[in-house]
Write an enzyme that holds these catalytic residues in place. Structure first.
Site, PDB file in Angstrom:
ATOM      1  N   LYS A   6       0.818  -1.224   0.000  1.00 26.52           N
ATOM      2  CA  LYS A   6       0.000   0.000   0.000  1.00 26.52           C
ATOM      3  C   LYS A   6       0.854   1.278   0.000  1.00 26.52           C
ATOM      4  O   LYS A   6       2.077   1.211   0.278  1.00 26.52           O
ATOM      5  CB  LYS A   6      -0.930  -0.041   1.212  1.00 26.52           C
ATOM      6  CG  LYS A   6      -2.010  -1.133   1.164  1.00 26.52           C
ATOM      7  CD  LYS A   6      -2.787  -1.157   2.493  1.00 26.52           C
ATOM      8  CE  LYS A   6      -3.981  -2.086   2.463  1.00 26.52           C
ATOM      9  NZ  LYS A   6      -4.684  -2.087   3.773  1.00 26.52           N
ATOM     10  N   TYR A  12     -12.631  -2.559  -2.924  1.00 26.19           N
ATOM     11  CA  TYR A  12     -13.099  -2.516  -1.536  1.00 26.19           C
ATOM     12  C   TYR A  12     -14.631  -2.431  -1.438  1.00 26.19           C
ATOM     13  O   TYR A  12     -15.155  -1.986  -0.422  1.00 26.19           O
ATOM     14  CB  TYR A  12     -12.449  -1.340  -0.799  1.00 26.19           C
ATOM     15  CG  TYR A  12     -11.019  -1.608  -0.361  1.00 26.19           C
ATOM     16  CD1 TYR A  12     -10.693  -2.728   0.418  1.00 26.19           C
ATOM     17  CD2 TYR A  12      -9.986  -0.718  -0.701  1.00 26.19           C
ATOM     18  CE1 TYR A  12      -9.382  -2.965   0.822  1.00 26.19           C
ATOM     19  CE2 TYR A  12      -8.670  -0.962  -0.285  1.00 26.19           C
ATOM     20  CZ  TYR A  12      -8.379  -2.080   0.479  1.00 26.19           C
ATOM     21  OH  TYR A  12      -7.082  -2.313   0.899  1.00 26.19           O
ATOM     22  N   ASN A  67      -1.825   0.130   7.513  1.00 31.73           N
ATOM     23  CA  ASN A  67      -1.356  -1.225   7.853  1.00 31.73           C
ATOM     24  C   ASN A  67      -0.587  -1.900   6.716  1.00 31.73           C
ATOM     25  O   ASN A  67      -0.439  -3.112   6.685  1.00 31.73           O
ATOM     26  CB  ASN A  67      -2.496  -2.084   8.392  1.00 31.73           C
ATOM     27  CG  ASN A  67      -3.578  -2.331   7.364  1.00 31.73           C
ATOM     28  OD1 ASN A  67      -3.509  -1.811   6.246  1.00 31.73           O
ATOM     29  ND2 ASN A  67      -4.567  -3.124   7.726  1.00 31.73           N
ATOM     30  N   HIS A  84      -2.152  -5.377   1.671  1.00 30.04           N
ATOM     31  CA  HIS A  84      -3.443  -6.054   1.470  1.00 30.04           C
ATOM     32  C   HIS A  84      -3.160  -7.447   0.934  1.00 30.04           C
ATOM     33  O   HIS A  84      -2.231  -7.645   0.151  1.00 30.04           O
ATOM     34  CB  HIS A  84      -4.300  -5.311   0.435  1.00 30.04           C
ATOM     35  CG  HIS A  84      -5.447  -6.160  -0.062  1.00 30.04           C
ATOM     36  ND1 HIS A  84      -6.645  -6.226   0.613  1.00 30.04           N
ATOM     37  CD2 HIS A  84      -5.547  -7.020  -1.106  1.00 30.04           C
ATOM     38  CE1 HIS A  84      -7.442  -7.092  -0.022  1.00 30.04           C
ATOM     39  NE2 HIS A  84      -6.796  -7.583  -1.065  1.00 30.04           N
ATOM     40  N   GLU A 140     -10.262 -10.236  -7.207  1.00 28.85           N
ATOM     41  CA  GLU A 140      -9.303  -9.126  -7.103  1.00 28.85           C
ATOM     42  C   GLU A 140      -8.228  -9.197  -8.195  1.00 28.85           C
ATOM     43  O   GLU A 140      -7.818  -8.167  -8.729  1.00 28.85           O
ATOM     44  CB  GLU A 140      -8.663  -9.146  -5.707  1.00 28.85           C
ATOM     45  CG  GLU A 140      -9.683  -8.857  -4.608  1.00 28.85           C
ATOM     46  CD  GLU A 140      -9.146  -9.082  -3.191  1.00 28.85           C
ATOM     47  OE1 GLU A 140      -7.971  -9.490  -3.044  1.00 28.85           O
ATOM     48  OE2 GLU A 140      -9.905  -8.837  -2.238  1.00 28.85           O
TER      49      GLU A 140
HETATM   50  N1  LIG Z   1     -11.608   0.494  11.698  1.00 29.16           N
HETATM   51  C1  LIG Z   1     -10.837   0.813  10.661  1.00 29.16           C
HETATM   52  N2  LIG Z   1     -10.281   2.044  10.575  1.00 29.16           N
HETATM   53  C2  LIG Z   1      -9.498   2.395   9.527  1.00 29.16           C
HETATM   54  N3  LIG Z   1      -9.194   1.562   8.511  1.00 29.16           N
HETATM   55  C3  LIG Z   1      -9.713   0.324   8.550  1.00 29.16           C
HETATM   56  C4  LIG Z   1     -10.567  -0.120   9.626  1.00 29.16           C
HETATM   57  N4  LIG Z   1     -10.936  -1.409   9.380  1.00 29.16           N
HETATM   58  C5  LIG Z   1     -10.344  -1.737   8.219  1.00 29.16           C
HETATM   59  N5  LIG Z   1      -9.619  -0.706   7.730  1.00 29.16           N
HETATM   60  C6  LIG Z   1      -8.837  -0.690   6.485  1.00 29.16           C
HETATM   61  O1  LIG Z   1      -9.559  -1.434   5.518  1.00 29.16           O
HETATM   62  C7  LIG Z   1      -8.757  -2.521   5.041  1.00 29.16           C
HETATM   63  C8  LIG Z   1      -9.684  -3.657   4.705  1.00 29.16           C
HETATM   64  O2  LIG Z   1     -10.276  -4.154   5.877  1.00 29.16           O
HETATM   65  P1  LIG Z   1     -10.400  -5.714   6.141  1.00 29.16           P
HETATM   66  O3  LIG Z   1     -10.807  -6.390   4.866  1.00 29.16           O
HETATM   67  O4  LIG Z   1     -11.275  -5.893   7.332  1.00 29.16           O
HETATM   68  O5  LIG Z   1      -8.917  -6.139   6.562  1.00 29.16           O
HETATM   69  P2  LIG Z   1      -7.764  -6.924   5.795  1.00 29.16           P
HETATM   70  O6  LIG Z   1      -6.983  -5.906   4.987  1.00 29.16           O
HETATM   71  O7  LIG Z   1      -6.919  -7.515   6.893  1.00 29.16           O
HETATM   72  O8  LIG Z   1      -8.423  -7.974   4.929  1.00 29.16           O
HETATM   73  C9  LIG Z   1      -7.768  -2.771   6.186  1.00 29.16           C
HETATM   74  O9  LIG Z   1      -6.596  -3.442   5.771  1.00 29.16           O
HETATM   75  C10 LIG Z   1      -7.479  -1.361   6.641  1.00 29.16           C
HETATM   76  O10 LIG Z   1      -6.558  -0.711   5.736  1.00 29.16           O
HETATM   77 MG   LIG Z   2     -10.001  -7.805   3.615  1.00 30.86          MG
END
Ligand SMILES: Nc1ncnc2c1ncn2[C@@H]1O[C@H](COP(=O)(O)OP(=O)(O)O)[C@@H](O)[C@H]1O
Ligand SMILES: [Mg+2]
Length: 153
Positions: A12, A52, A115, A118, A129
Site C-alpha cells: 500500500k 473494496y 497497515n 493487502h 481481485e
Molecule cells: N476500523 C478501521 N479504521 C481504519 N481503517 C480500517 C478499519 N478497518 C479496516 N480498515 C482498512 O480497511 C482494510 C480492509 O479491511 P479488512 O478487509 O477488514 O482487513 P484486511 O486488509 O486484513 O483484509 C484494512 O486493511 C485497513 O486498511
Molecule cells: Mg479484507
C-alpha cells in the site's frame, strides 16, 4: 500436497512512501512464495471502489479509499501452496497492535489505517481481485528452478 493458490497482494501507499517495498516483497520471496505478476501504479478511485466494494457504507470506507488512492502502490499476484493463508499470516492481523511479532503489520505498523499491505481473504476473493487489477493480462507463468527445494512433489 496443498493446492496451489493465488493471492492478490497490494503493497500500500504508506509502505511505498516509507521505502519498505524491497523489505516486504522480500518476505514473500524468502518464505517461498512465487511472484507471477507485479506492477507499480496509483490506484484510481473507480478501481478502489471495486476492490473494496464489501466495505462500502462502513465508517472507515472514505478514509480507506483516500488512503489507497493517495500515492502509488505495488500490485502483485503471488502463487504457492495455500498462498491465500500463507500471505495473510505473513502480513499479520488487520490491526497492527494485534498482529504477531515477525509479521509485516507488527514489524512496521502501529495503526489499522496505515497497515501497509493487502492480501486476498479467500480463493474466491483472490480470483475477483486478480481480475480487477490484472484482468487485462500481466500474469507470467514461469518455472522456478529451486521449486523442488521449496515444495515437495
Ligand atoms: N476500523 C478501521 N479504521 C481504519 N481503517 C480500517 C478499519 N478497518 C479496516 N480498515 C482498512 O480497511 C482494510 C480492509 O479491511 P479488512 O478487509 O477488514 O482487513 P484486511 O486488509 O486484513 O483484509 C484494512 O486493511 C485497513 O486498511
Ligand atoms: Mg479484507
Amino acid at each position: 500436497m496443498a493446492t496451489i493458490e493465488r493471492s492478490l497482494v497490494i503493497v500500500k501507499p504508506d509502505a511505498v512512501q516509507r521505502g519498505l517495498v524491497g523489505e516486504i516483497v522480500g518476505r514473500y520471496e524468502k518464505r517461498g512464495l512465487k511472484i507471477v505478476a507485479m506492477k507499480f501504479e496509483q490506484v484510481s478511485e473507480e478501481t478502489a471502489g471495486r476492490h473494496y466494494g464489501e466495505h462500502k457504507g462502513k465508517p472507515f470506507y472514505d478514509g480507506l479509499v483516500s488512503y489507497i488512492t493517495s500515492s502509488p502502490s505495488v500490485l502483485m499476484v503471488i502463487e504457492g501452496p495455500d498462498a491465500v493463508n500463507i500471505v495473510r499470516t505473513t502480513n499479520g492481523a488487520t490491526k497492527p497492535g494485534e498482529a504477531a511479532p515477525g509479521t509485516i503489520r507488527a514489524d512496521f505498523g502501529v495503526t489499522i489505517g496505515r497497515n501497509l499491505v493487502h492480501a486476498s481473504d479467500s480463493v474466491e476473493s483472490a480470483a475477483r481481485e486478480v481480475g480487477i487489477f490484472f484482468g487485462d493480462g500481466g500474469i507470467v507463468e514461469w518455472n522456478r528452478a529451486i521449486d523442488a527445494w521449496i515444495v515437495e512433489d
